[in-house]
Design an enzyme around this catalytic site. Sequence first.
Site, short mmCIF file in Angstrom:
data_model
loop_
_atom_site.label_atom_id
_atom_site.label_comp_id
_atom_site.label_asym_id
_atom_site.label_seq_id
_atom_site.Cartn_x
_atom_site.Cartn_y
_atom_site.Cartn_z
N ASN A 286 24.52 -20.77 137.45
CA ASN A 286 23.94 -19.65 136.71
C ASN A 286 24.03 -19.92 135.20
O ASN A 286 24.70 -19.22 134.45
CB ASN A 286 24.68 -18.36 137.07
N HIS A 317 30.96 -8.02 136.60
CA HIS A 317 30.43 -7.97 137.96
C HIS A 317 30.81 -6.70 138.71
O HIS A 317 30.22 -6.41 139.75
CB HIS A 317 30.90 -9.18 138.76
#
Length: 415
Positions: A286, A317
């Site tokens: 990512n 997250h």
Amino acid sequence: MRWADLLLLLPAAPYRLAAFPFAALFHHLCASGHLSLTARYIFLLAGGCLLAGTAMGSYAVLLLIPAAGSVLVLLSINPAHAHTWVFALQMSWQTLCHLGLSSQELDPQDARPAITLSAIMLLTQKATSLALDIHEGVVPFQVGQGPLQHALPLCSYLLFFPALLGGPLCSFSRFRAQAESSGALPRQLRAAGQRCLCALALQGLRAGLAGGLATRHGCAGLGCLPCLWARALLLRLAYYMHWVLDEALLEVAGFGPEAGEGDLSLHDLWTLETTHRLAVFARTWNKSTSRWLRRLVFQRCPVQPLLATFAFSAWWHGLQPGQVFGFLCWAVMVEADYRIHPFLSARATSQGVKLLYRGTTWVFTQLIVAYILVAVETESFSMLCLLWTSCNSILPLSYGLTLLLLLLAEKPKQN
């Protein structure tokens, strides 16, 4: 976590696919000169609001409120303090949304909360990146423009529909430059078509692997090492497909990332699956988010920047137990990787020993990555406890103990 739950990352895929014709239409109108710059910003913003309402329903309000708040902060606060205010606003709101939605008994078949949370996380990336650009003077405001003329590009950047539900982070400067330009549509469509074919191949590979595992007999569950590795491979394939589709949509709209700026290229895919270094995997995984975290946290933290970066990633997250454990474990594993590999590579002198060293550490990297990914995606505390008490914890524990021994061995040398 059931095999069907691996589609957790893909509930927004139908909405991304539905946005492709509108992205192509936008690019065609820009290339043919039918849209002025203001009309382009309005098209992108209106498309983002429409896509948010379609994909999220009433939850779209949770996305629009912080977007409007960030724009108001950027327009009203001194640029020297804009980043602090935007960061506090975005992370406070995002944390409240994570905690509020996770505490409710929602329909597991309803994908709208998950899509909304994902969009809010992406909004946090764009808003904090823009605030840092303004704070550092990369994006100066033009004198002589009214508030609406300032607000429209900012709102359009935060909510433009090709990157609303996913995609690599695009800086405001690049967004504005690409909105003002008009590239050749056939070239963009060709690049997007190649990415779509890649996504189709990844989906076929994932479906074949899932089908093979469904008919497999023998050990199963979190206590089985091959099962854990296969589950993590399915997760990685789902992520890869997710990133490729996002970049294809950006390509069609004319906002494709520059070479090396996207989340996944063929070179990145090869690196992720063949590297024997956990640190290399962490930097490549990512990539746009890794660059954002490096700029936002790692380069600005004076003490323990690596640990602070992974801890902030867990906060970003959602702070679920699996996410907290997974990202902190990842930080320890990367720190161990930085110290173990120089120690081992210095002792791997012959060709045979080098091959043994690389092969063994590649297997270890694959198993540790599998352990971390499954931990991060594990939502219930009971399943996380099963993972902790399984044999799969032996290798991460060994890495942690090795790190401790190497740190203790360095202290007498420093003294």
